[in-house]
Structure formats: C-alpha cells, structure tokens
Design a protein around this motif. Structure first.
Motif, PDB file in Angstrom:
ATOM      1  N   TYR A  28       1.246  -1.053   0.177  1.00  0.00           N
ATOM      2  CA  TYR A  28      -0.055  -0.247  -0.312  1.00  0.00           C
ATOM      3  C   TYR A  28       0.825   1.244   0.172  1.00  0.00           C
ATOM      4  O   TYR A  28       0.641   2.172  -0.813  1.00  0.00           O
ATOM      5  N   MET A  29       1.653   1.051   0.818  1.00  0.00           N
ATOM      6  CA  MET A  29       3.014   2.195   1.261  1.00  0.00           C
ATOM      7  C   MET A  29       3.436   2.826  -0.322  1.00  0.00           C
ATOM      8  O   MET A  29       3.866   4.051  -1.179  1.00  0.00           O
ATOM      9  N   GLU A  30       3.525   1.919  -0.887  1.00  0.00           N
ATOM     10  CA  GLU A  30       4.550   1.833  -2.249  1.00  0.00           C
ATOM     11  C   GLU A  30       4.208   2.646  -3.133  1.00  0.00           C
ATOM     12  O   GLU A  30       4.395   3.330  -3.869  1.00  0.00           O
ATOM     13  N   GLU A  31       2.403   2.024  -3.259  1.00  0.00           N
ATOM     14  CA  GLU A  31       2.217   2.398  -4.369  1.00  0.00           C
ATOM     15  C   GLU A  31       1.448   3.824  -4.597  1.00  0.00           C
ATOM     16  O   GLU A  31       1.312   4.177  -5.156  1.00  0.00           O
ATOM     17  N   ARG A  32       1.217   4.457  -3.078  1.00  0.00           N
ATOM     18  CA  ARG A  32       0.532   5.385  -2.286  1.00  0.00           C
ATOM     19  C   ARG A  32       2.188   5.925  -2.763  1.00  0.00           C
ATOM     20  O   ARG A  32       1.543   7.536  -2.736  1.00  0.00           O
ATOM     21  N   ARG A  33       3.061   6.430  -2.445  1.00  0.00           N
ATOM     22  CA  ARG A  33       4.073   6.738  -2.323  1.00  0.00           C
ATOM     23  C   ARG A  33       4.041   8.334  -2.939  1.00  0.00           C
ATOM     24  O   ARG A  33       4.566   9.086  -2.451  1.00  0.00           O
ATOM     25  N   MET A  34       4.263   7.988  -4.421  1.00  0.00           N
ATOM     26  CA  MET A  34       4.764   8.912  -5.632  1.00  0.00           C
ATOM     27  C   MET A  34       3.228   9.635  -5.160  1.00  0.00           C
ATOM     28  O   MET A  34       3.381  11.081  -5.964  1.00  0.00           O
ATOM     29  N   ARG A  35       2.381   9.019  -6.030  1.00  0.00           N
ATOM     30  CA  ARG A  35       1.110  10.395  -5.666  1.00  0.00           C
ATOM     31  C   ARG A  35       0.850  10.790  -4.523  1.00  0.00           C
ATOM     32  O   ARG A  35       0.866  12.383  -4.910  1.00  0.00           O
ATOM     33  N   MET A  36       1.069  10.984  -3.228  1.00  0.00           N
ATOM     34  CA  MET A  36       0.676  11.410  -2.265  1.00  0.00           C
ATOM     35  C   MET A  36       1.656  12.795  -1.942  1.00  0.00           C
ATOM     36  O   MET A  36       1.552  13.930  -1.913  1.00  0.00           O
ATOM     37  N   VAL A  37       3.022  12.336  -2.347  1.00  0.00           N
ATOM     38  CA  VAL A  37       4.292  13.338  -2.626  1.00  0.00           C
ATOM     39  C   VAL A  37       3.917  14.341  -3.870  1.00  0.00           C
ATOM     40  O   VAL A  37       4.411  15.596  -3.525  1.00  0.00           O
ATOM     41  N   ARG A  38       3.995  13.825  -4.646  1.00  0.00           N
ATOM     42  CA  ARG A  38       3.115  14.389  -6.019  1.00  0.00           C
ATOM     43  C   ARG A  38       1.873  16.057  -5.223  1.00  0.00           C
ATOM     44  O   ARG A  38       1.863  17.327  -5.471  1.00  0.00           O
ATOM     45  N   LEU A  39       0.587  15.171  -4.475  1.00  0.00           N
ATOM     46  CA  LEU A  39      -0.753  16.000  -4.373  1.00  0.00           C
ATOM     47  C   LEU A  39       0.249  17.146  -3.422  1.00  0.00           C
ATOM     48  O   LEU A  39      -0.268  17.992  -3.087  1.00  0.00           O
ATOM     49  N   ALA A  40       1.268  16.456  -2.426  1.00  0.00           N
ATOM     50  CA  ALA A  40       1.529  17.371  -1.427  1.00  0.00           C
ATOM     51  C   ALA A  40       1.935  18.759  -1.381  1.00  0.00           C
ATOM     52  O   ALA A  40       2.293  19.590  -1.013  1.00  0.00           O
ATOM     53  N   THR A  41       2.848  18.138  -2.015  1.00  0.00           N
ATOM     54  CA  THR A  41       4.108  19.100  -3.175  1.00  0.00           C
ATOM     55  C   THR A  41       2.891  20.254  -3.934  1.00  0.00           C
ATOM     56  O   THR A  41       3.149  21.639  -4.048  1.00  0.00           O
ATOM     57  N   GLN A  42       2.035  19.813  -4.320  1.00  0.00           N
ATOM     58  CA  GLN A  42       1.216  21.150  -5.428  1.00  0.00           C
ATOM     59  C   GLN A  42       0.737  22.039  -4.440  1.00  0.00           C
ATOM     60  O   GLN A  42       1.104  22.613  -4.514  1.00  0.00           O
ATOM     61  N   ALA A  43       0.443  21.550  -3.649  1.00  0.00           N
ATOM     62  CA  ALA A  43      -0.877  22.216  -2.419  1.00  0.00           C
ATOM     63  C   ALA A  43       0.762  23.009  -1.880  1.00  0.00           C
ATOM     64  O   ALA A  43      -0.024  23.953  -1.484  1.00  0.00           O
ATOM     65  N   TYR A  44       1.463  22.077  -1.486  1.00  0.00           N
ATOM     66  CA  TYR A  44       2.348  23.049  -0.096  1.00  0.00           C
ATOM     67  C   TYR A  44       2.894  24.560  -1.248  1.00  0.00           C
ATOM     68  O   TYR A  44       3.252  25.459  -0.778  1.00  0.00           O
ATOM     69  N   LEU A  45       2.857  24.272  -2.937  1.00  0.00           N
ATOM     70  CA  LEU A  45       3.610  25.409  -3.801  1.00  0.00           C
ATOM     71  C   LEU A  45       2.699  27.081  -3.859  1.00  0.00           C
ATOM     72  O   LEU A  45       2.677  27.586  -3.722  1.00  0.00           O
ATOM     73  N   ILE A  46       1.456  25.777  -4.434  1.00  0.00           N
ATOM     74  CA  ILE A  46       0.014  26.388  -4.486  1.00  0.00           C
ATOM     75  C   ILE A  46      -0.653  27.790  -2.865  1.00  0.00           C
ATOM     76  O   ILE A  46       0.117  28.729  -2.879  1.00  0.00           O
ATOM     77  N   GLY A  47      -0.320  26.827  -2.193  1.00  0.00           N
ATOM     78  CA  GLY A  47      -0.473  27.577  -0.644  1.00  0.00           C
ATOM     79  C   GLY A  47       0.534  27.848  -0.645  1.00  0.00           C
ATOM     80  O   GLY A  47       0.393  29.976  -0.021  1.00  0.00           O
ATOM     81  N   LEU A  48       2.454  28.179  -1.068  1.00  0.00           N
ATOM     82  CA  LEU A  48       3.390  29.069  -0.173  1.00  0.00           C
ATOM     83  C   LEU A  48       2.882  30.412  -1.797  1.00  0.00           C
ATOM     84  O   LEU A  48       2.557  31.861  -1.412  1.00  0.00           O
ATOM     85  N   ILE A  49       2.253  30.243  -3.057  1.00  0.00           N
ATOM     86  CA  ILE A  49       2.285  31.274  -3.578  1.00  0.00           C
ATOM     87  C   ILE A  49       0.624  32.245  -3.065  1.00  0.00           C
ATOM     88  O   ILE A  49       1.123  33.914  -3.210  1.00  0.00           O
ATOM     89  N   LEU A  50       0.283  31.597  -3.026  1.00  0.00           N
ATOM     90  CA  LEU A  50      -0.647  32.084  -2.523  1.00  0.00           C
ATOM     91  C   LEU A  50      -0.739  32.621  -1.403  1.00  0.00           C
ATOM     92  O   LEU A  50      -1.172  34.303  -0.838  1.00  0.00           O
ATOM     93  N   GLN A  51       0.441  32.764  -0.209  1.00  0.00           N
ATOM     94  CA  GLN A  51       0.489  33.403   1.043  1.00  0.00           C
ATOM     95  C   GLN A  51       1.791  34.623   0.284  1.00  0.00           C
ATOM     96  O   GLN A  51       1.264  35.818   1.253  1.00  0.00           O
TER      97      GLN A  51
END
Length: 129
Positions: free
Chosen positions: A93-116
C-alpha cells in the motif's frame, strides 16, 4: 467512547507536520500498523484533494489487504501468518501510494506558498480606493 476506555491504553503523541518531500523517505507502517488519510498526508485545502486522497488510500489499502488475505491457504490461518500478510499488504500500500501523495502534497504546498506570498487584490490598499 473515551470514558469507557482503559486510560492505560491511551497515549498522547506530539503532532508533527511532514513536508511533502519527507514522504519520500518516511515510514508510515510498521508490522501490522499503518496510517492513512490525513495521518499520512495532511495537506492544505488549496487543491481540494484531501478527501479524495483519503478515499484513494482506502481503495488501495482494501485491495492490497484483500489480495493478501485471499491468497492464504486454509492451512495458513495462524495469527502470526495473518499478521505477517497484513504487514506485507501495508508495505505494498505504501509503495503504491507514496509518489502520488508526494505529488499532491507538493502541489498543495507550492500553491499555498504562492497564495501567501501575493496579496489578494481585495486586500491591496492601492486597489481598494
């Protein structure tokens, strides 16, 4: 539920924010224990993907558990064997989800930085006159 709990069985842990890139190397399962949803990948609301990511976790976790449990022979029903199979399902489960979660969390993090980092035009004193 808390009032009916054995107080000795409860533990309080320090909450910690994981940066998106920490998900690349972090361990989110150990033996027959894992985390899912926001416990694994809390992210800002900027993508609107938090709930759907948790649902994706549930589907992938259920699929991996189902594969491992149904692959048991009738003779392999011991507690240790089942616990081992559950641990294997969590690792998959972790192997299958890891990269998808990294991509989503990174996108949310970067958009949050831009908005702030940019003032909203409605809050800009030069534009509000």
């Amino acid at each position: 539920m808390i009032e009916g709990s054995n107080l000795d069985s409860l533990s309080i842990k320090h909450l910690r924010y994981y940066a998106p890139w920490e998900m690349l190397i972090g361990r989110f399962c150990k033996g027959s224990i894992t985390v899912a949803g926001d416990a694994m990948h809390a992210m800002g609301p900027f993508l609107g993907q938090g709930a759907s990511a948790a649902l994706e976790d549930a589907v992938v976790l259920a699929r991996n558990l189902g594969r491992k449990i149904t692959s048991l022979n009738p003779c392999e029903r011991g507690k240790e064997i089942i616990t081992h199979k559950i641990g294997e399902a969590f690792v998959q489960y972790m192997e299958e989800r890891r990269m998808r979660m990294v991509r989503l969390a990174t996108q949310a993090y970067l958009i949050g930085l831009i908005l702030q980092s940019h003032q909203c035009p409605l809050q800009n004193p030069l534009l509000s006159s």
